[in-house]
Design an enzyme around this catalytic site. Structure first.
Site, PDB file in Angstrom:
ATOM      1  N   LEU A 228     -13.379  11.054  13.963  1.00 30.21           N
ATOM      2  CA  LEU A 228     -14.720  10.598  13.582  1.00 30.21           C
ATOM      3  C   LEU A 228     -15.404  11.570  12.611  1.00 30.21           C
ATOM      4  O   LEU A 228     -15.557  12.746  12.903  1.00 30.21           O
ATOM      5  CB  LEU A 228     -15.570  10.444  14.846  1.00 30.21           C
ATOM      6  CG  LEU A 228     -16.929   9.791  14.669  1.00 30.21           C
ATOM      7  CD1 LEU A 228     -16.802   8.360  14.208  1.00 30.21           C
ATOM      8  CD2 LEU A 228     -17.713   9.876  15.968  1.00 30.21           C
ATOM      9  N   ASP A 229     -15.810  11.068  11.468  1.00 27.53           N
ATOM     10  CA  ASP A 229     -16.567  11.849  10.477  1.00 27.53           C
ATOM     11  C   ASP A 229     -15.849  13.107  10.005  1.00 27.53           C
ATOM     12  O   ASP A 229     -16.487  14.043   9.521  1.00 27.53           O
ATOM     13  CB  ASP A 229     -17.948  12.252  11.028  1.00 27.53           C
ATOM     14  CG  ASP A 229     -18.827  11.034  11.225  1.00 27.53           C
ATOM     15  OD1 ASP A 229     -18.567   9.999  10.602  1.00 27.53           O
ATOM     16  OD2 ASP A 229     -19.779  11.117  12.017  1.00 27.53           O
TER      17      ASP A 229
END
Lengths: 286, 286, 286, 286
Positions: A228-229
């Site tokens: 994530l990210d």
């Protein structure tokens, strides 16, 4: 670039003579190199290049030129990719409620700042339907809440395949992508998210940024990976803020950073100016 | 760049095959191209390139490599220039009273951000003598007022020749250079001057900028030609200002822009990242 | 500000009539308000203000004016602070090896951009001694390694007390301050540290930033509290970087951000433009 | 600002006690000052202020408060202006062909970043009609070429009067306004135009900027006066450009600067954050 041409992206282990070999191959078929950007990463021992080649004077068919490059490419143990110009990349835009990123993309596409063809706008809410309709782009509302998540992403997956979509833009799409989806379209999903110095963990980072009196806020445009990210960064923007900016001012200013960074990031991608290398992206800016 | 090497700068009419020819020449002598930046100016029909070549594996003497390039260079009707690395450019700094640009240069040279050797600091005033002395650099106070101007510039000219100075930096040097001096050292004199939006003609532009309420002020670093302040631009910096900034605040903020722009401009020049082309400079940034 | 005057900083709970009361007090003694900046934090219900008052026309002694304000200040349950102008803040600069921040401070102090008097430069290494000596500022080398840490900080503590130092600047001082030291000088210690988007945990953030291909790096200037690097932020700077910047280029560019952010942060502090409010600083910029 | 309130803008000769008098007037009627920005221009001897006042606790009618201020305002020989909140400023947007500025305004208005009500979009061409229609805003195509110019501007004038338009935005409106029109709506016409360092006189500044190799291009948002492009500046933006940017790239990047600067400039104006003072505008930024 209005004239017919090719873009070649290539990466391989660094070794003497690469540029000579590639440029000689182009010249031997009377290609005209109008741009040749390269980066020799001496720390990682890798070579990255992007070439723009005019093909009007070619002494071979363009397809033969592309096929013929294989011998050289394989001898360099390279990854490479050709793109024929002019080109308009088929793009799906995923949205939830907010529309500032979607609007920016539509507007830049219309002005031809982004050579894309938006085949569909997909929302897990209906909020952006009217924008899609006004732009004459099909809008698909797909439910992804709770137990509908798997099915929802399967539907998106199918739509993308059916429409030959090459690029998926998460334009403030507020759903975490399933790992399988990320892998299936690796290097083809671009996301935008807010960025803070320092980073704020947990809910409502804008309120935290206000409480902490940060002087800069920003946005990061990156490729999506299953982490994530943490995918390769394409572009970042920041803007200066002051103590008198309320959390909602920070949202407004952050929104501005988001649309700028996302538009630039998409532009770099669709012009084949990015090469993903592990956790990072080489970006030859324009 | 600590390893031995060469930098090649080249410009010529654009024509197919240039990159292949140059890169093949390098590869044929086992040079390793660690950087190859090029710009094909399709509007002007010109080609510009900068190469960094590692020479450890050369199968010829470096000087033979340089000499041997002549055949290719002449066939391209190119202008070209080789620089052997490591290199430290002999530099004269000309000053009047203010010392902020001089200090920035000295400090960056000491940190090795600027690979220069300052052979002398020349002032038409004595204000900067103590700085030169502390840095153990010869200071020459040369009077250039009124009728001493011609003689003064002649003295500077001689000093530059004697010391094999390659670069002349006008670090807030408040004298207009004679045309002959500009021509004698064309492409080797770098100046910094303040920049305003809009431009203000006449005395005290800072007071005018205040009266006009400008929101940005800046500085331009450029090569000096006999046309005052119209030489090729190397770098520009701006900073944001507000109505509450007095003219002396504008001077302070402008001073900051000046030292940043000048330091960057010198860095681009001494790393051979600039190629002058008529009224402009191609700058391959780092 | 060359004319005699006062700066008043004040914070209290927000309530109607504060500005009227303060301004009336000033006017009733024939003070001339040349600047009145205020911030009414409607989320936190607090009021912050900074006033610059010319005192030439005062109908009372300046000290009586200051003392007399107590009645009003107490009735507002405010924190407040008066500073008499002109003023030069006694400052100690703590360093380790690198000197770019120290040099920037010295240079700006000499130019009068920073109204400070540097009473001593303190290093846990000897690297910056020659700079201090050239500037005619006492240099104290104090060992703080291992078991000498406590004693070392005690010595610094004493020196600060003896010299009536008001501001302690950590100019790339590579030691973690003891909690007691932080508390003793709360709101009077300013630090500079590098900043990255995203944040990188662990050793060598510059190498990590390179591996991650960040497009922006920066620096944060903040007050020191016992929470490491979590004190109120005064100023932040960023600069754009590219894939071709090596970790050492990132260090160079980061260094530039550091000296700019630190110099600005100190300037805001010594001009009494900052008010600490919990984890943040209100900064009235100039 | 959702709660009912007032904004007061005021300018007058600087004199002791102004802040006290104004703030006391507000406090005496139980107004709550939530913002008080002032600027005391010591060079010009003038005082400028902007106040935001919450009126819920008022002990008088708002209109009585406004009327009652006259005594104080006249005694200060001030110019002042009250605005009741919430407020939405009636705005006419004038366009020719390009729509990027118009789109930016529409989009920000819809997001409530700009509290304006666009009463009409007026074009001397029909190019932007479809945008107006989609936004449900009346579009008026008015011919202003050649001999129709006077009549055209008369029609605009009448429309503005009829619709009680308070603000006229020239969103890339490619006509020079008649002097009479400028005077009739002095301080109420906002324009955007490109800005270059250095300034380029004559046709096609983008081509000139390319030939000159500028490193920064920008845009200036300003009030329109009868002196062409010399009205008080409200906001300026710049962006970095490189030698490889063609004139059409410069147009694209300049376009981006234009829409940002114009949107910010309008925002400052409609929030009453600007005070015109001769050739400049005092801008209290948010």
């Amino acid at each position: 670039m209005s004239r017919p041409g090719l873009i070649l992206k290539l990466s391989c282990s660094d070794q003497p003579g690469i540029v000579a070999k590639i440029a000689s191959y182009v010249a031997s078929h009377r290609g005209n190199l109008v741009a040749f950007e390269q980066f020799s990463d001496q720390l990682g021992g890798k070579f990255f290049a992007r070439l723009e080649i005019q093909t009007q004077e070619f002494n071979v068919d363009v397809q033969d030129f592309i096929d013929g490059f294989g011998t050289l490419g394989r001898s360099l143990q390279a990854n490479w990719h050709f793109r024929r110009l002019p080109y308009r990349m088929k793009t799906a835009v995923l949205v939830t409620k907010t529309d500032h990123c979607l609007n920016e993309i539509l507007w830049r596409a219309e002005l031809d700042e982004l050579p894309i063809e938006i085949t569909s706008i997909i929302g897990n809410r209906n909020s952006c339907r009217h924008i899609a309709e006004h732009a004459n782009i099909p809008f698909h509302q797909i439910d992804m809440d709770g137990e509908n998540r798997s099915l929802g992403f399967e539907q998106i997956h199918q739509l993308i395949i059916q429409q030959n979509v090459e690029l998926i833009v998460l334009a403030r799409f507020m759903q975490i992508l399933p790992n399988g989806f990320c892998s299936a379209f690796a290097g083809r999903i671009i996301n935008i998210h807010h960025s803070f110095l320092p980073a704020f963990i947990g809910a409502n980072p804008y309120a935290q940024a206000y409480q902490r009196g940060v002087k800069l806020i920003g946005a990061t445009c990156h490729y999506v990976t299953s982490e994530l990210d943490a995918g390769p960064i394409i572009e970042q923007e920041v803007d200066r803020v002051h103590h008198f900016h309320t959390p909602s001012d920070l949202v407004r200013i952050g929104r501005h950073c988001e649309r700028i960074a996302l538009a630039k990031g998409i532009r770099f991608h669709v012009h084949d100016r990015t090469i993903i290398d592990g956790h990072r992206a080489i970006v030859f800016p324009d």
